[in-house]
Design a protein around this motif. Sequence first.
Motif, PDB file in Angstrom:
ATOM      1  N   GLU A   1      23.910 -43.461  16.063  1.00 59.99           N
ATOM      2  CA  GLU A   1      24.908 -44.035  16.973  1.00 59.99           C
ATOM      3  C   GLU A   1      24.419 -45.321  17.615  1.00 59.99           C
ATOM      4  OE1 GLU A   1      23.857 -40.702  17.354  1.00 59.99           O
ATOM      5  OE2 GLU A   1      25.480 -40.035  16.055  1.00 59.99           O
ATOM      6  N   GLY A   2      23.219 -45.769  17.273  1.00 60.65           N
ATOM      7  CA  GLY A   2      22.717 -47.033  17.797  1.00 60.65           C
ATOM      8  C   GLY A   2      21.947 -46.918  19.098  1.00 60.65           C
ATOM      9  N   LEU A   3      21.393 -45.763  19.398  1.00 62.08           N
ATOM     10  CA  LEU A   3      20.565 -45.586  20.587  1.00 62.08           C
ATOM     11  C   LEU A   3      19.106 -45.426  20.166  1.00 62.08           C
ATOM     12  CD1 LEU A   3      22.729 -42.994  22.560  1.00 62.08           C
ATOM     13  CD2 LEU A   3      22.645 -45.467  22.894  1.00 62.08           C
ATOM     14  N   VAL A   4      18.203 -45.731  21.080  1.00 62.48           N
ATOM     15  CA  VAL A   4      16.781 -45.506  20.870  1.00 62.48           C
ATOM     16  C   VAL A   4      16.270 -44.742  22.079  1.00 62.48           C
ATOM     17  CG1 VAL A   4      14.512 -46.621  20.689  1.00 62.48           C
ATOM     18  CG2 VAL A   4      16.448 -47.546  19.409  1.00 62.48           C
ATOM     19  N   HIS A   5      15.415 -43.758  21.833  1.00 66.24           N
ATOM     20  CA  HIS A   5      14.820 -42.956  22.904  1.00 66.24           C
ATOM     21  C   HIS A   5      13.309 -43.100  22.870  1.00 66.24           C
ATOM     22  CE1 HIS A   5      18.302 -40.400  24.066  1.00 66.24           C
ATOM     23  NE2 HIS A   5      18.709 -40.735  22.863  1.00 66.24           N
ATOM     24  N   TYR A   6      12.704 -43.193  24.062  1.00 64.54           N
ATOM     25  CA  TYR A   6      11.257 -43.069  24.213  1.00 64.54           C
ATOM     26  C   TYR A   6      11.061 -41.740  24.919  1.00 64.54           C
ATOM     27  CZ  TYR A   6       6.566 -43.623  26.136  1.00 64.54           C
ATOM     28  OH  TYR A   6       5.246 -43.434  26.470  1.00 64.54           O
ATOM     29  N   ARG A   7      10.337 -40.829  24.282  1.00 71.88           N
ATOM     30  CA  ARG A   7      10.110 -39.514  24.874  1.00 71.88           C
ATOM     31  C   ARG A   7       8.614 -39.236  24.945  1.00 71.88           C
ATOM     32  NH1 ARG A   7      14.321 -37.819  20.872  1.00 71.88           N
ATOM     33  NH2 ARG A   7      16.273 -37.869  22.033  1.00 71.88           N
ATOM     34  N   ILE A   8       8.227 -38.538  25.998  1.00 71.27           N
ATOM     35  CA  ILE A   8       6.850 -38.071  26.105  1.00 71.27           C
ATOM     36  C   ILE A   8       6.880 -36.668  26.692  1.00 71.27           C
ATOM     37  CG2 ILE A   8       6.416 -39.083  28.385  1.00 71.27           C
ATOM     38  CD1 ILE A   8       3.542 -39.748  27.190  1.00 71.27           C
ATOM     39  N   GLY A   9       6.005 -35.815  26.187  1.00 71.79           N
ATOM     40  CA  GLY A   9       5.923 -34.439  26.655  1.00 71.79           C
ATOM     41  C   GLY A   9       5.462 -33.520  25.550  1.00 71.79           C
ATOM     42  N   ARG A  10       5.898 -32.295  25.648  1.00 69.94           N
ATOM     43  CA  ARG A  10       5.559 -31.269  24.656  1.00 69.94           C
ATOM     44  C   ARG A  10       6.844 -30.810  23.976  1.00 69.94           C
ATOM     45  NH1 ARG A  10       0.370 -29.806  26.121  1.00 69.94           N
ATOM     46  NH2 ARG A  10      -0.150 -30.103  28.305  1.00 69.94           N
ATOM     47  N   TYR A  11       6.680 -30.075  22.874  1.00 69.30           N
ATOM     48  CA  TYR A  11       7.853 -29.528  22.197  1.00 69.30           C
ATOM     49  C   TYR A  11       8.669 -28.677  23.161  1.00 69.30           C
ATOM     50  CZ  TYR A  11       5.626 -30.777  17.773  1.00 69.30           C
ATOM     51  OH  TYR A  11       5.044 -31.444  16.743  1.00 69.30           O
ATOM     52  N   SER A  12       7.984 -27.915  24.004  1.00 68.95           N
ATOM     53  CA  SER A  12       8.665 -27.002  24.915  1.00 68.95           C
ATOM     54  C   SER A  12       9.318 -27.710  26.100  1.00 68.95           C
ATOM     55  CB  SER A  12       7.691 -25.943  25.434  1.00 68.95           C
ATOM     56  OG  SER A  12       6.610 -26.571  26.103  1.00 68.95           O
TER      57      SER A  12
ATOM     58  N   VAL B   1      13.598 -41.783  28.012  1.00 67.48           N
ATOM     59  CA  VAL B   1      14.237 -43.037  28.395  1.00 67.48           C
ATOM     60  C   VAL B   1      15.148 -43.460  27.255  1.00 67.48           C
ATOM     61  CG1 VAL B   1      13.876 -45.421  29.124  1.00 67.48           C
ATOM     62  CG2 VAL B   1      12.184 -43.667  29.734  1.00 67.48           C
ATOM     63  N   LYS B   2      16.425 -43.642  27.579  1.00 69.62           N
ATOM     64  CA  LYS B   2      17.417 -44.008  26.566  1.00 69.62           C
ATOM     65  C   LYS B   2      17.695 -45.505  26.635  1.00 69.62           C
ATOM     66  CE  LYS B   2      21.609 -42.499  27.177  1.00 69.62           C
ATOM     67  NZ  LYS B   2      22.861 -41.734  27.211  1.00 69.62           N
TER      68      LYS B   2
END
Length: 177
Positions: free
Chosen positions: A55-66, A72-73
């Motif tokens: 859909e044209g978005l990018v996410h920066y994610r940090i953490g664990r699988y759980s 940040v979108k």
Amino acid sequence: MNIKLLSFLCAVHIAIFSLSKAVGDERNLCRAVEVNVASCETVKGKYASICATREGLVHYRIGRYSKVELDVKFSARKQIFRWVDLNTYITFFGFNRGGYSYVFGVPQETLGATAFLEVKKSGERFSYDETFTCFSNSFGNKNISSDVIKDVEGVHVRGNGFVFFPDDSSKMDEALH
């Protein structure tokens, strides 16, 4: 040894090997429908990932699988910056948020090359000495074309004293004058 037992043990071994390989190849926080742009596994079992959607978005994610600790979108109105350092062939992704600058460095795909992360107060100069080296990483599709990823020329970064990344292009132009 019974042939049935031997066949069963072989099947179990193959299944376990296949499962471990599948999990090892997908070590990132991207969802199944997203494209992995870059990912990093930290020594403490956390992951940092940059993921792109159809859909044209990018996410920066940090953490664990759980539990994802930060997601940040980015969109065409709020872009993430990308710079390729032609001296080192490292692709940098960065953004400012909440008074902090986030930098994700993805090196050229060579033996032993590992990504790195840096988080510091916005406006502070980038330093390789202050980065956190990833335990392992996935190079992903760091060259992906997207309206959400704003490519920055080297002169904007080097001319700004290696301060990552301006909030908008007008600030990039101001840094050069």
